[in-house]
Design a protein around this motif. Structure first.
Motif, PDB file in Angstrom:
ATOM      1  N   ASP A  65      -3.480  -6.984   7.690  1.00 30.29           N
ATOM      2  CA  ASP A  65      -3.533  -5.896   5.900  1.00 30.29           C
ATOM      3  C   ASP A  65      -4.810  -5.518   5.919  1.00 30.29           C
ATOM      4  OD1 ASP A  65      -2.033  -7.209   5.702  1.00 30.29           O
ATOM      5  OD2 ASP A  65      -1.492  -9.342   4.887  1.00 30.29           O
ATOM      6  N   GLY A 123      -2.847   4.695  -9.459  1.00 31.28           N
ATOM      7  CA  GLY A 123      -3.573   4.844  -8.215  1.00 31.28           C
ATOM      8  C   GLY A 123      -3.379   5.636  -7.769  1.00 31.28           C
ATOM      9  N   THR A 124      -3.408   5.291  -5.741  1.00 27.60           N
ATOM     10  CA  THR A 124      -3.409   6.208  -5.411  1.00 27.60           C
ATOM     11  C   THR A 124      -2.180   7.824  -5.220  1.00 27.60           C
ATOM     12  OG1 THR A 124      -4.878   5.111  -4.281  1.00 27.60           O
ATOM     13  CG2 THR A 124      -4.314   6.684  -2.585  1.00 27.60           C
ATOM     14  N   GLY A 125      -0.940   6.618  -5.645  1.00 28.98           N
ATOM     15  CA  GLY A 125      -0.261   6.992  -4.969  1.00 28.98           C
ATOM     16  C   GLY A 125      -0.017   8.246  -6.282  1.00 28.98           C
ATOM     17  N   ASP A 196      -5.233   0.153   2.629  1.00 25.42           N
ATOM     18  CA  ASP A 196      -3.902  -0.693   2.798  1.00 25.42           C
ATOM     19  C   ASP A 196      -3.308  -0.139   2.874  1.00 25.42           C
ATOM     20  OD1 ASP A 196      -4.024   0.192   0.070  1.00 25.42           O
ATOM     21  OD2 ASP A 196      -4.630  -1.650  -1.083  1.00 25.42           O
ATOM     22  N   TRP A 197      -1.632  -0.900   2.974  1.00 29.75           N
ATOM     23  CA  TRP A 197      -0.232  -0.725   3.374  1.00 29.75           C
ATOM     24  C   TRP A 197      -0.241   0.839   2.795  1.00 29.75           C
ATOM     25  CZ3 TRP A 197       0.189  -0.050   8.797  1.00 29.75           C
ATOM     26  CH2 TRP A 197      -0.541  -1.608   9.456  1.00 29.75           C
ATOM     27  N   SER A 198      -0.705  -0.080   1.155  1.00 31.57           N
ATOM     28  CA  SER A 198       0.363   1.408   0.490  1.00 31.57           C
ATOM     29  C   SER A 198      -0.427   2.706   0.508  1.00 31.57           C
ATOM     30  CB  SER A 198      -0.620   0.420  -1.256  1.00 31.57           C
ATOM     31  OG  SER A 198      -1.271   0.680  -1.590  1.00 31.57           O
ATOM     32  N   LYS A 199      -1.480   2.211   0.816  1.00 34.68           N
ATOM     33  CA  LYS A 199      -2.290   4.350   1.057  1.00 34.68           C
ATOM     34  C   LYS A 199      -2.083   4.421   2.320  1.00 34.68           C
ATOM     35  CE  LYS A 199      -6.900   3.415  -0.598  1.00 34.68           C
ATOM     36  NZ  LYS A 199      -8.961   3.754  -0.522  1.00 34.68           N
ATOM     37  N   SER A 201       2.011   4.374   3.181  1.00 32.55           N
ATOM     38  CA  SER A 201       2.794   4.375   2.825  1.00 32.55           C
ATOM     39  C   SER A 201       2.733   5.664   2.040  1.00 32.55           C
ATOM     40  CB  SER A 201       3.417   3.437   2.187  1.00 32.55           C
ATOM     41  OG  SER A 201       2.798   3.355   0.745  1.00 32.55           O
ATOM     42  N   VAL A 202       1.738   6.347   1.135  1.00 36.25           N
ATOM     43  CA  VAL A 202       1.299   7.512   0.715  1.00 36.25           C
ATOM     44  C   VAL A 202       1.186   8.959   1.324  1.00 36.25           C
ATOM     45  CG1 VAL A 202       0.072   9.212  -1.152  1.00 36.25           C
ATOM     46  CG2 VAL A 202       0.538   6.224  -1.718  1.00 36.25           C
ATOM     47  N   VAL A 259      -6.006  10.017  -0.209  1.00 34.36           N
ATOM     48  CA  VAL A 259      -6.746   8.856   0.332  1.00 34.36           C
ATOM     49  C   VAL A 259      -7.438   8.127   1.236  1.00 34.36           C
ATOM     50  CG1 VAL A 259      -3.821   8.590   0.870  1.00 34.36           C
ATOM     51  CG2 VAL A 259      -4.967   9.186   2.586  1.00 34.36           C
TER      52      VAL A 259
END
Lengths: 338, 366
Positions: A65, A123-125, A196-199, A201-202, A259
């Motif tokens: 992570d 957020g980043t998204g 992190d994984w959310s970035k 995925s962006v 990101v």
């Protein structure tokens, strides 16, 4: 149309396997090293175990992570910036072009900081779209300047750098007025810390779509390197192709800035380095090489930033600036000799 | 146009733009056209007068405006030692004086750099001088004890600016010494200095907010000591400025013409760059990294009085002072009770102007 194109892509890669494979090998080593080196002092074998054995331990969580997303993010951002730089250089026929020297990174930064100042909870998204808008606005200005053919190569680079100065000052202004400087300082220097994984995925969809488009349409995009008349006589609608290239530059650079902040020099120097490798020449091959070379540079720079200032770390943007400035000067010197 | 040494022969009147001719008419009316001075000179005199009056008015407004509003009469009273002496002489006058001095220094530095690099986009911030000074100042703040900072910051700024300029001249000479390399090396050094500043900011995040304000440029909190120091520094620089002013015209020609005029191109350039460095260092020490002034002021001045050095340099000093004064005033008025640093106002105004310059350049060639 897709099948023959894909066929040619694979045959092109088969024709020039050595540099791509060598760099891919190096990249794999760099990624593993990036996963294994960190402030928590995990041993090499433990880190590898964390990567390979899904045992739910703390080490596994740390690797999966914290370190892995960081390495993956560096890979994706590096690929985005390098391919964007290659396309910008092809589009403007200017060897000094890149998302940074043309102010596109700075344009995206201004838009992002403005958005965050107005809507702090985003957020980043949510910052991706403003990043595109900012990058597109600056990209349009620079493209307009370069298309008119009025400004010299060096003049255009200078114009871009000056534009970048204005935009950076605007970012400063926004930061001072919103008084949230401390959180953004690290991001502004350009950094993959806190990945992190959310970035991931962006940025991932844009990386895949942008790089795939660059590889698939590389044959058409390569025509941009010639002048407009030649391009037309080769049966290309140069306007459409140029529009596609600009769109790709904006998507790739904008999502990278969203990101990781404005990381400089990767987009400028990687295309130049891969041009000197044996596989280079055709735009598709160059794009393929950039896809491996950009990540390699960025992962190594990130690693270096963590090792040099241990146990603190240097934002990767500072490391790339330190590597990139001398390279930029060498390029400028060579430009003079031509 | 035949090259002439400045000051010996009057410039031939050239085709003037609408505004210039309007100014010339005004000048003709005001001077009754009695003496047969060249039109150019009269235009320049009128331009000086207009800029000076505007500057005085802005300075007066700058002194009058603030948390305690003063009437013009109060201001005059305060200046001569009346009721509001403390506010006027300790707070507002130093601030206005510093913005006038620093603005003038940056404007003249811009003229010298544009002449030396023969590039209308050159200015102290574009070639990295401002940022180099910023690195020096930040390093000085972080390395020295708080007690020593009064002298450590100026030393740091001068060291940073000089190192940047020396690097600029040496590296570009190594790379061949052409003008384009000079400009590119400047841009690269600027990027490098920017990275160094970011590194220092990341290392000391608790001082980031303060440092950002300083880096953006602000005349906030200037006191009498600042005025004296800056005035003394500029007085020391004055002989060099006069020398450099005499080289502005020559530097505008190509290197070959400079040689045929009996001057050494590299030395001419070094003189101009050195003068620009010293002026920038003085300004950066007292007001921080105010950008775009060095770009904007020379252009406005050139528009008003043309590009002959002996007229351009004083005019650029006036316009630089005027812009910084106005920017500071605007920054104080716009967001009462908060203040926007003058440097940011200058950027907000300067950015669109830069775009205009770029587009005009494009049109000219298209």
């Amino acid at each position: 149309m897709a099948t023959p194109d894909q066929h040619t892509v694979s045959s092109e890669i088969r024709k020039a396997p050595a540099p791509v494979l060598a760099m891919a090998g190096l990249l794999a080593v760099a990624v593993v090293a990036s996963v294994c080196v960190g402030a928590s002092g995990l041993s090499f074998s433990r880190a590898l175990q964390g990567l390979l054995v899904w045992d739910g331990s703390a080490d596994h969580a740390l690797v999966l992570d914290v370190r892995l997303p960081r390495a993956v993010l560096a890979v994706l951002v590096g690929a985005n910036l390098a391919v964007a730089g290659l396309l910008a250089q092809t589009l403007t026929r200017n060897p000094l072009a890149s998302p940074q020297t043309f102010g596109i990174n700075a344009g995206a930064s201004v838009a992002i900081v403005l958005t965050v100042a107005i809507l702090p909870g985003l957020g980043t998204g949510g910052t991706v779209l403003p990043a595109f808008a900012g990058a597109a606005a600056v990209g349009a200005i620079m493209w307009f300047l370069s298309l008119s053919g009025a400004v010299t190569t060096v003049g255009l680079a200078l114009a871009g750098i000056t534009l970048q100065l204005v935009l950076t000052a605007l970012v400063q202004a926004l930061l001072i007025m919103s008084a949230s400087t401390q959180d953004l300082v690290f991001w502004l220097a350009g950094s993959v810390t806190g990945a992190d994984w959310s970035k991931v995925s962006v940025i991932l969809p844009f990386t895949i779509a942008g790089c795939a488009a660059a590889l698939l349409f590389g044959r058409h995009l390569g025509v941009l390197e010639l002048d407009v008349t030649t391009g037309q006589s080769l049966g290309q609608n140069t306007r459409h192709v140029a529009a596609l290239a600009s769109l790709l530059v904006v998507l790739l650079a904008g999502s990278a800035v969203a990101v990781s902040g404005p990381i400089g020099f990767v987009g400028l120097i990687v295309p130049h380095i891969v041009r000197r490798l044996p596989g280079g020449g055709d735009l598709r091959r160059l794009a393929g090489l950039c896809l491996v070379g950009g990540p390699l540079l960025l992962v190594c720079a990130d690693l270096l930033g963590r090792v040099v200032a241990f146990p603190a770390e240097l934002p990767v943007g500072i490391v790339t600036a330190l590597i990139g400035t001398p390279t930029f000067l060498l390029l400028a010197a060579r430009q003079r000799h031509r | 146009m035949t090259p002439r040494t400045p000051g010996k022969t009057p410039a031939r009147p050239r085709t003037a733009s609408a505004v210039k001719s309007a100014l010339a008419t005004l000048a003709a009316l005001s001077l009754h056209a009695a003496n047969a001075r060249p039109a150019r000179r009269r235009t320049a005199l009128v331009a000086y007068a207009v800029a000076l009056i505007l500057l005085l008015a802005t300075a007066l407004a700058g002194i009058a405006f603030g948390a305690v509003s003063l009437s013009p009469a109060d201001v005059v009273d305060g200046l001569t030692g009346g009721a509001n002496t403390f506010i006027v002489q300790e707070y507002r006058l130093p601030r206005v004086a510093v913005s006038i001095l620093a603005g003038a220094a940056l404007g003249v530095a811009g003229v010298f750099l544009q002449a030396a690099l023969r590039n209308p986009l050159a200015s102290p911030d574009v070639v990295g001088f401002t940022k180099g000074g910023g690195v020096g100042a930040m390093a000085a703040v972080m390395l020295s004890s708080p007690a020593a900072q009064a002298w450590a910051i100026p030393v740091g700024v001068i060291a940073g600016t000089s190192v940047t300029a020396a690097g600029l001249l040496l590296i570009s000479r190594r790379l061949g010494g052409s003008l384009t390399t000079l400009v590119l090396v400047g841009a690269a050094l600027s990027a490098l200095a920017g990275a160094a500043i970011e590194y220092l900011l990341v290392r000391e995040p608790q001082s980031a907010d303060q440092a950002m304000v300083w880096l953006a440029g602000s005349v906030y909190g200037s006191d009498r000591a600042d005025v004296t120091a800056l005035l003394a520094w500029l007085a020391v620089c004055l002989p060099l400025v006069v020398l450099a002013t005499r080289s502005v015209d020559v530097a505008g020609f190509g290197d070959d013409s400079v040689v045929s005029l009996g001057r050494h191109p590299v030395r001419v350039r070094a003189l101009l760059v050195t003068a620009a460095v010293l002026l920038t260092a003085g300004a950066v020490t007292s007001v921080g990294g105010i950008g775009f002034l060095g770009l904007l002021a020379p252009h406005l001045a050139r528009f008003a009085v043309g590009s002959r050095g002996h007229r351009l340099v004083p005019m650029a000093a006036l316009t630089g002072a005027l812009i910084l004064c106005l920017a500071d005033f605007a920054g104080r008025v716009v967001a009462v009770p908060n203040e926007i640093p003058a440097g940011i106002v200058a950027v907000v105004v300067g950015g669109p102007y830069l775009l205009y310059l770029l587009i005009r350049e494009t049109r000219k060639h298209a």
